[in-house]
Motif scaffolding. Structure first.
Motif, PDB file in Angstrom:
ATOM      1  N   SER A  51      41.213  39.640  22.890  1.00  0.00           N
ATOM      2  CA  SER A  51      40.370  40.137  23.972  1.00  0.00           C
ATOM      3  C   SER A  51      40.369  39.168  25.125  1.00  0.00           C
ATOM      4  O   SER A  51      40.535  37.960  24.945  1.00  0.00           O
ATOM      5  N   ILE A  52      40.159  39.713  26.314  1.00  0.00           N
ATOM      6  CA  ILE A  52      39.935  38.884  27.490  1.00  0.00           C
ATOM      7  C   ILE A  52      38.612  39.299  28.096  1.00  0.00           C
ATOM      8  O   ILE A  52      38.263  40.475  28.143  1.00  0.00           O
ATOM      9  N   ALA A  53      37.853  38.308  28.525  1.00  0.00           N
ATOM     10  CA  ALA A  53      36.545  38.549  29.125  1.00  0.00           C
ATOM     11  C   ALA A  53      36.501  37.877  30.494  1.00  0.00           C
ATOM     12  O   ALA A  53      37.050  36.790  30.675  1.00  0.00           O
ATOM     13  N   ASN A  54      35.855  38.524  31.423  1.00  0.00           N
ATOM     14  CA  ASN A  54      35.664  37.952  32.744  1.00  0.00           C
ATOM     15  C   ASN A  54      34.618  36.844  32.616  1.00  0.00           C
ATOM     16  O   ASN A  54      33.451  37.116  32.324  1.00  0.00           O
ATOM     17  N   ALA A  55      35.024  35.612  32.840  1.00  0.00           N
ATOM     18  CA  ALA A  55      34.113  34.471  32.673  1.00  0.00           C
ATOM     19  C   ALA A  55      32.914  34.560  33.611  1.00  0.00           C
ATOM     20  O   ALA A  55      31.840  34.050  33.288  1.00  0.00           O
ATOM     21  N   ALA A  56      33.073  35.225  34.759  1.00  0.00           N
ATOM     22  CA  ALA A  56      31.957  35.372  35.697  1.00  0.00           C
ATOM     23  C   ALA A  56      30.841  36.241  35.128  1.00  0.00           C
ATOM     24  O   ALA A  56      29.700  36.165  35.582  1.00  0.00           O
ATOM     25  N   CYS A  57      31.153  37.048  34.113  1.00  0.00           N
ATOM     26  CA  CYS A  57      30.163  37.944  33.510  1.00  0.00           C
ATOM     27  C   CYS A  57      29.748  37.509  32.110  1.00  0.00           C
ATOM     28  O   CYS A  57      28.966  38.190  31.461  1.00  0.00           O
ATOM     29  N   ALA A  58      30.302  36.405  31.644  1.00  0.00           N
ATOM     30  CA  ALA A  58      30.066  35.978  30.260  1.00  0.00           C
ATOM     31  C   ALA A  58      29.157  34.758  30.208  1.00  0.00           C
ATOM     32  O   ALA A  58      28.966  34.062  31.202  1.00  0.00           O
ATOM     33  N   SER A  59      28.644  34.492  29.042  1.00  0.00           N
ATOM     34  CA  SER A  59      27.794  33.310  28.846  1.00  0.00           C
ATOM     35  C   SER A  59      28.607  32.085  28.444  1.00  0.00           C
ATOM     36  O   SER A  59      28.051  31.013  28.259  1.00  0.00           O
ATOM     37  N   ILE A  60      29.932  32.236  28.316  1.00  0.00           N
ATOM     38  CA  ILE A  60      30.836  31.139  27.969  1.00  0.00           C
ATOM     39  C   ILE A  60      31.788  30.922  29.137  1.00  0.00           C
ATOM     40  O   ILE A  60      32.294  31.874  29.728  1.00  0.00           O
TER      41      ILE A  60
END
Length: 127
Positions: free
Chosen positions: A54-63
């Motif tokens: 998975s890839i997550a947008n760091a701007a929207c994540a808590s990590i």
């Protein structure tokens, strides 16, 4: 074989990305990974029946993102030469195939800087 303490039914590696849209396009269009889940800031790609990336947008994540530092994804493939040729044909910069330990490997990076290692044992090194 020693069994792990916990019986894992499914695995998922999540990469937190600063350049999320570009990285999403890379995995979707350059590597052609099938999407199993997607929303506006998170995409899960199917690798095998029990393994996902998975890839997550760091701007929207808590990590926070790590900008590729200290991360290598390593995937065994059945035909290393064919995999390299497919990536080269798609304009992905790859290293030369070389022997490492008891396997043959080459590397490339995603737009975020995560290193990806593809490898095969001797039976998977035909071009």
């Amino acid at each position: 074989m020693v069994h792990p303490l916990i019986d894992f039914e499914r695995t998922n590696t999540i990469l937190y990305c600063r350049h999320w849209a570009e990285t999403a396009r890379f995995y979707k269009t350059k590597l052609c990974l099938p999407v199993s889940f997607e929303n506006d800031w998170f995409i899960e790609f199917w690798l095998t029946d029990r393994a996902f990336l998975s890839i997550a947008n760091a701007a929207c994540a808590s990590i926070h993102d790590v900008q590729g530092q200290g991360v290598t994804l390593t995937w065994k493939v059945p035909n290393l030469g064919r995999a390299k040729q497919l990536l080269d044909d798609r304009g992905i910069t790859t290293t030369a195939i070389r022997q490492k330990w008891n396997a043959w490997v080459f590397y490339f990076t995603d737009p975020e800087g995560h290193r990806i290692e593809l490898w095969a044992d001797d039976s998977g090194t035909e071009g």
